[in-house]
Design an enzyme around this catalytic site. Structure first.
Site, short mmCIF file in Angstrom:
data_model
loop_
_atom_site.label_atom_id
_atom_site.label_comp_id
_atom_site.label_asym_id
_atom_site.label_seq_id
_atom_site.Cartn_x
_atom_site.Cartn_y
_atom_site.Cartn_z
N HIS A 34 0.84 -1.20 0.00
CA HIS A 34 0.00 0.00 0.00
C HIS A 34 0.88 1.26 0.00
O HIS A 34 0.55 2.25 -0.64
CB HIS A 34 -0.88 0.05 1.25
CG HIS A 34 -1.87 -1.06 1.35
ND1 HIS A 34 -1.74 -2.10 2.24
CD2 HIS A 34 -3.03 -1.29 0.68
CE1 HIS A 34 -2.76 -2.92 2.12
NE2 HIS A 34 -3.56 -2.46 1.17
N GLN A 58 -17.99 -7.25 -0.91
CA GLN A 58 -17.07 -8.04 -1.73
C GLN A 58 -16.64 -9.33 -1.06
O GLN A 58 -15.77 -10.04 -1.56
CB GLN A 58 -15.88 -7.20 -2.21
CG GLN A 58 -14.92 -6.75 -1.14
CD GLN A 58 -13.90 -5.75 -1.69
OE1 GLN A 58 -14.22 -4.59 -1.94
NE2 GLN A 58 -12.67 -6.19 -1.90
N ASP A 147 -3.48 -7.49 -7.32
CA ASP A 147 -4.86 -7.87 -7.63
C ASP A 147 -5.09 -7.58 -9.11
O ASP A 147 -5.79 -6.64 -9.47
CB ASP A 147 -5.83 -7.09 -6.74
CG ASP A 147 -5.63 -7.40 -5.27
OD1 ASP A 147 -5.46 -8.59 -4.93
OD2 ASP A 147 -5.60 -6.47 -4.46
N VAL A 173 4.72 -5.48 -4.43
CA VAL A 173 5.89 -5.50 -3.54
C VAL A 173 5.97 -6.90 -2.94
O VAL A 173 4.95 -7.47 -2.54
CB VAL A 173 5.74 -4.44 -2.42
CG1 VAL A 173 6.96 -4.47 -1.50
CG2 VAL A 173 5.57 -3.06 -3.03
N ARG A 184 -3.59 -10.58 3.89
CA ARG A 184 -3.98 -11.93 4.31
C ARG A 184 -2.78 -12.80 4.68
O ARG A 184 -2.97 -13.86 5.27
CB ARG A 184 -4.79 -12.62 3.21
CG ARG A 184 -6.19 -12.02 3.06
CD ARG A 184 -7.08 -12.84 2.16
NE ARG A 184 -8.47 -12.40 2.26
CZ ARG A 184 -9.08 -11.60 1.39
NH1 ARG A 184 -8.42 -11.12 0.35
NH2 ARG A 184 -10.34 -11.25 1.56
#
Ligand code: PAF
Length: 280
Positions: A34, A58, A147, A173, A184
């Site tokens: 992030h 989601q 993603d 990364v 996760r």
């Protein structure tokens, strides 16, 4: 750094922003991946806003919404250090204001790959990102390449709905052993963490085979599958080689002139991991 907890606060803040605005949407539990997105956003001119929202729509009922890591205080410090100008942190009621009857679907892309295993996931992502874009009205949207399907799907959505925002994908990364950073990963027990390295190694093996001249999708998939199996990763949702721009299947199952992307999704214990690599 402004901490904006409702739509009205966000809209007041937005009205006084002059010049360009970059937006980094997140579900919190921030990690170096992030921060890379925030750095990319910071490097271009103008202001930067992030959002933290664990989006219930989601997650399917059997998924990890309730246990998804929530580390708000730490996230706040990281965003501040990263030079973020504002953070939108709405409650579920605030995000899904009103009756919440509308859903955004990107099909057939949303039912492919991860969508086969998480049938409502991308509808939840596309809907929440549409709401966020309408509230934040950024010039640039920063998304992680980790993603990859989400990135391609949201790019398609932005194009199809003529949303006035530029979508930028930022490189994944990785940990020192190659594991792609993900919120996760913290679910993995030590023994699972050790096996999870097989994911990045499977992609690396496919890349090596490609560099050695292999062009058949089936063979490249088998190469990756074999590495996963060697690491005791037996629950494989999919290993696929697709067109890197559209995620379409490759004609005749053979790599043409363009470098394709290999994508995979596996389960290590109860943790679902995804990763991808451009086979160049
Ligand atoms: O990638 C994520 O963290 C989420 O899917 C997103 C884009 C913030 C939408 O909830």
């Amino acid at each position: 750094m402004e901490w904006l907890t409702d739509r009205a606060m966000l809209q007041r803040w937005r009205r006084q922003v002059q010049g360009q605005l970059a937006f980094v949407p997140t579900m919190g539990a921030l990690h170096e991946g992030h921060l890379r997105l925030l750095r990319a956003a910071r490097e271009s001119p103008g202001r930067v806003i992030a959002s933290i929202f664990v989006n219930p729509t989601q997650f399917a009922p059997n998924e990890d919404f309730a246990r998804y890591p929530r580390t708000l205080e730490q996230d706040r410090l990281l965003l501040q250090e990263a030079g973020c100008d504002a953070v939108f942190v709405p409650s579920v009621a605030e995000m899904y204001h009103g009756s919440g009857q509308t859903r955004v679907q990107v099909e057939p892309l949303g039912s492919d790959l991860c969508g086969r295993f998480r049938p409502t996931h991308f509808q939840g992502v596309a809907t929440v990102v549409t709401i966020l874009l309408n509230l934040v009205r950024p010039d640039r949207l920063y998304l992680g390449c980790k993603d990859y399907q989400q990135l391609i799907l949201l790019r398609q959505m932005v194009a199809d709905l003529a949303l006035p925002v530029q979508v930028l994908g930022v490189e994944t990364v990785r940990e020192a052993d190659g594991l792609a950073m993900s919120s996760r990963n913290r679910y993995l027990a030590p023994e699972e963490r050790a096996r999870a390295v097989g994911v990045a190694q499977a992609l690396a093996a496919a890349q090596q085979a490609r560099r050695a001249g292999e062009r058949r999708v089936e063979v490249l998939q088998a190469v990756a599958q074999a590495v996963l199996a060697r690491h005791g990763i037996e629950q494989v949702d999919y290993v696929a080689v697709r067109d890197a721009a559209t995620l379409a299947a490759l004609p005749e199952g053979v790599i043409g002139d363009q470098d394709p992307v290999m994508l995979l999704a596996v389960r290590v214990g109860t943790t679902r991991l995804i990763d991808n690599r451009i086979l160049a």
